[in-house]
Scaffold this motif. Structure first.
Motif, mmCIF file in Angstrom:
data_model
loop_
_atom_site.group_PDB
_atom_site.id
_atom_site.type_symbol
_atom_site.label_atom_id
_atom_site.label_comp_id
_atom_site.label_asym_id
_atom_site.label_seq_id
_atom_site.Cartn_x
_atom_site.Cartn_y
_atom_site.Cartn_z
ATOM 1 N N MET A 123 0.815 -1.218 0.000
ATOM 2 C CA MET A 123 0.000 0.000 0.000
ATOM 3 C C MET A 123 0.850 1.271 0.000
ATOM 4 S SD MET A 123 -3.001 -1.176 -0.328
ATOM 5 C CE MET A 123 -4.044 0.262 -0.062
ATOM 6 N N LYS A 124 2.065 1.197 0.523
ATOM 7 C CA LYS A 124 2.915 2.385 0.547
ATOM 8 C C LYS A 124 3.774 2.509 -0.709
ATOM 9 C CE LYS A 124 2.534 4.792 3.228
ATOM 10 N NZ LYS A 124 1.453 5.801 3.368
ATOM 11 N N ASN A 125 3.680 1.534 -1.607
ATOM 12 C CA ASN A 125 4.416 1.587 -2.866
ATOM 13 C C ASN A 125 3.657 2.457 -3.864
ATOM 14 O OD1 ASN A 125 5.878 1.189 -5.185
ATOM 15 N ND2 ASN A 125 5.503 -1.019 -5.317
ATOM 16 N N GLU A 126 4.217 3.597 -4.197
ATOM 17 C CA GLU A 126 3.531 4.532 -5.097
ATOM 18 C C GLU A 126 3.365 3.961 -6.496
ATOM 19 O OE1 GLU A 126 5.588 8.228 -5.014
ATOM 20 O OE2 GLU A 126 5.118 8.645 -2.894
ATOM 21 N N ASN A 127 4.217 3.021 -6.878
ATOM 22 C CA ASN A 127 4.142 2.429 -8.215
ATOM 23 C C ASN A 127 3.576 1.002 -8.173
ATOM 24 O OD1 ASN A 127 5.453 4.690 -9.462
ATOM 25 N ND2 ASN A 127 7.385 3.939 -8.611
ATOM 26 N N LYS A 128 2.690 0.760 -7.196
ATOM 27 C CA LYS A 128 2.153 -0.594 -7.050
ATOM 28 C C LYS A 128 1.369 -1.007 -8.289
ATOM 29 C CE LYS A 128 -1.690 1.056 -4.132
ATOM 30 N NZ LYS A 128 -1.117 2.309 -3.622
ATOM 31 N N LYS A 129 1.567 -2.256 -8.680
ATOM 32 C CA LYS A 129 0.912 -2.789 -9.870
ATOM 33 C C LYS A 129 -0.231 -3.705 -9.460
ATOM 34 C CE LYS A 129 5.193 -2.608 -12.561
ATOM 35 N NZ LYS A 129 6.176 -3.383 -13.366
ATOM 36 N N SER A 130 -1.119 -3.985 -10.414
ATOM 37 C CA SER A 130 -2.224 -4.910 -10.148
ATOM 38 C C SER A 130 -2.324 -5.916 -11.290
ATOM 39 C CB SER A 130 -3.540 -4.143 -9.996
ATOM 40 O OG SER A 130 -3.878 -3.499 -11.202
ATOM 41 N N LEU A 131 -2.987 -7.033 -11.001
ATOM 42 C CA LEU A 131 -3.121 -8.094 -11.997
ATOM 43 C C LEU A 131 -4.284 -7.836 -12.952
ATOM 44 C CD1 LEU A 131 -2.604 -11.138 -9.598
ATOM 45 C CD2 LEU A 131 -0.900 -9.996 -11.035
ATOM 46 N N ASN A 132 -5.229 -6.961 -12.532
ATOM 47 C CA ASN A 132 -6.392 -6.588 -13.363
ATOM 48 C C ASN A 132 -7.164 -7.817 -13.865
ATOM 49 O OD1 ASN A 132 -6.174 -3.668 -13.371
ATOM 50 N ND2 ASN A 132 -4.304 -3.954 -14.571
ATOM 51 N N ARG A 133 -7.391 -8.777 -12.987
ATOM 52 C CA ARG A 133 -8.171 -9.950 -13.356
ATOM 53 C C ARG A 133 -9.661 -9.645 -13.267
ATOM 54 N NH1 ARG A 133 -4.732 -14.398 -13.715
ATOM 55 N NH2 ARG A 133 -6.514 -15.272 -14.846
ATOM 56 N N LYS A 134 -10.439 -10.210 -14.188
ATOM 57 C CA LYS A 134 -11.875 -9.936 -14.245
ATOM 58 C C LYS A 134 -12.725 -11.199 -14.175
ATOM 59 C CE LYS A 134 -10.785 -5.611 -15.030
ATOM 60 N NZ LYS A 134 -10.911 -4.612 -13.947
ATOM 61 N N GLU A 135 -12.094 -12.373 -14.226
ATOM 62 C CA GLU A 135 -12.866 -13.617 -14.306
ATOM 63 C C GLU A 135 -13.645 -13.858 -13.004
ATOM 64 O OE1 GLU A 135 -8.822 -14.025 -16.319
ATOM 65 O OE2 GLU A 135 -9.547 -13.509 -14.298
ATOM 66 N N TRP A 136 -14.847 -14.446 -13.139
ATOM 67 C CA TRP A 136 -15.682 -14.718 -11.974
ATOM 68 C C TRP A 136 -15.008 -15.719 -11.034
ATOM 69 C CZ3 TRP A 136 -17.163 -19.601 -10.693
ATOM 70 C CH2 TRP A 136 -17.098 -20.585 -11.697
ATOM 71 N N TYR A 137 -14.284 -16.683 -11.624
ATOM 72 C CA TYR A 137 -13.659 -17.694 -10.777
ATOM 73 C C TYR A 137 -12.477 -17.120 -9.999
ATOM 74 C CZ TYR A 137 -10.671 -18.116 -14.974
ATOM 75 O OH TYR A 137 -9.861 -17.853 -16.053
ATOM 76 N N THR A 138 -11.832 -16.098 -10.566
ATOM 77 C CA THR A 138 -10.759 -15.429 -9.826
ATOM 78 C C THR A 138 -11.326 -14.709 -8.612
ATOM 79 O OG1 THR A 138 -9.470 -15.094 -11.859
ATOM 80 C CG2 THR A 138 -8.891 -13.734 -9.958
ATOM 81 N N ALA A 139 -12.475 -14.051 -8.821
ATOM 82 C CA ALA A 139 -13.143 -13.366 -7.712
ATOM 83 C C ALA A 139 -13.577 -14.366 -6.644
ATOM 84 C CB ALA A 139 -14.348 -12.584 -8.226
ATOM 85 N N ALA A 140 -14.128 -15.498 -7.083
ATOM 86 C CA ALA A 140 -14.594 -16.517 -6.138
ATOM 87 C C ALA A 140 -13.432 -17.086 -5.326
ATOM 88 C CB ALA A 140 -15.319 -17.634 -6.881
ATOM 89 N N LEU A 141 -12.324 -17.378 -5.993
ATOM 90 C CA LEU A 141 -11.160 -17.929 -5.299
ATOM 91 C C LEU A 141 -10.531 -16.905 -4.354
ATOM 92 C CD1 LEU A 141 -9.455 -19.958 -8.195
ATOM 93 C CD2 LEU A 141 -10.603 -20.871 -6.160
ATOM 94 N N THR A 142 -10.538 -15.634 -4.776
ATOM 95 C CA THR A 142 -10.020 -14.571 -3.914
ATOM 96 C C THR A 142 -10.887 -14.442 -2.671
ATOM 97 O OG1 THR A 142 -9.164 -13.356 -5.835
ATOM 98 C CG2 THR A 142 -9.421 -12.123 -3.782
ATOM 99 N N GLY A 143 -12.210 -14.472 -2.868
ATOM 100 C CA GLY A 143 -13.134 -14.419 -1.733
ATOM 101 C C GLY A 143 -12.945 -15.601 -0.804
ATOM 102 N N LEU A 144 -12.726 -16.780 -1.387
ATOM 103 C CA LEU A 144 -12.488 -17.988 -0.597
ATOM 104 C C LEU A 144 -11.248 -17.817 0.284
ATOM 105 C CD1 LEU A 144 -13.153 -21.040 -0.075
ATOM 106 C CD2 LEU A 144 -11.535 -21.556 -1.908
#
Length: 261
Positions: A123-144
């Motif tokens: 969170m303190k990294n000003e140049n933090k990157k993201s994976l930008n995933r949109k799949e429903w199963y990615t969201a489900a696994l992240t929630g899990l």
């Protein structure tokens, strides 16, 4: 006297957490462990109940914001479903370790320590990157995963959830916060249902209603203060809260390592 200390500490912890914009739930567990008057199982139920109540109040308060972001948050529905499964899984895993009170506390504090360090770095990294995933199963696994960690540790995990959701989905912070609230609400709700299905007579829950009230009051007070102070003050409070959690986790790891039979 000990109960008054608990309630006062929870009020202060949730106020500081809300000022920092991360909620106070993540502070409950290490604080309760440090005081040490309740077993790990009792702490887990009390903390999860307070966190559930706080997240429910936060969702109600944020209703307007949720409506405004409903299109973006539709993609977060699988996250909530995954969090339900994660809440059950986290409680199931936790129940397998309850035979050794000191061991489960050590494991919980080690995991929380690692996660908080990750949050600070990311969170303190000003140049933090993201994976930008949109799949429903990615969201489900992240929630899990988030729900499992939240239920197992007995914490809300606001800063952890926000960091992971931002990393995985590339959401703006305000959307990530709503996603975090959904994760906490569903994960802890499922965990408490799982606990209620068992024999709760073994738990000493006399402190529970007072902790819930103190948690909610602290969250509301902190939210009010948060709106009145500048970003620099909020940022300083954010760092301070993380440092407090790290110190508490290290203290608890050392404490319960030397009390393990």
């Amino acid at each position: 006297m000990a109960d008054i200390i608990y309630i006062t500490v929870i009020l202060i912890a949730t106020t500081l957490g809300a000022i920092a914009g991360i909620g106070g739930g993540v502070l409950f567990k290490p604080v309760f462990d440090a005081i040490g008057d309740y077993s790990a199982s009792q702490v887990s139920v009390i903390s999860s109940s307070a966190v559930f109540a706080m997240s429910l109040v936060s969702v109600v308060i944020s209703t307007k914001q949720i409506r405004e972001q409903k299109e973006q948050l539709k993609a977060m529905l699988p996250l909530a479903v995954g969090a339900c499964a994660g809440g059950w899984l986290g409680e199931f895993i936790f129940s397998k370790f309850t035979a050794s009170d000191s061991l489960i506390r050590i494991i919980q504090n080690v995991i929380l320590l690692i996660l908080i360090i990750f949050v600070i770095i990311y969170m303190k990294n000003e140049n933090k990157k993201s994976l930008n995933r949109k799949e429903w199963y990615t969201a489900a696994l992240t929630g899990l995963a988030l729900g499992c960690v939240s239920a197992f540790l007995g914490i809300g995990g606001g800063p952890i959830n926000v960091a992971v959701i931002t990393l995985v989905f590339g959401l703006e912070i305000k959307n990530a916060v709503i996603g975090s609230l959904m994760t906490i609400l569903f994960a802890q709700g499922t965990k408490l249902i799982s606990v209620a299905a068992k024999d709760v007579s073994a738990f000493n829950l006399k402190l529970l209603p007072f902790v819930i009230i103190a948690g909610i009051l602290g969250a509301l007070l902190g939210r009010t203060i948060n709106k009145k102070v500048n970003d620099k003050a909020v940022n300083s409070c954010f760092i301070a809260v993380q440092v407090i959690i790290i110190i508490l986790c290290i203290f608890n790891i050392v404490k319960y390592t030397f009390t393990t039979p």
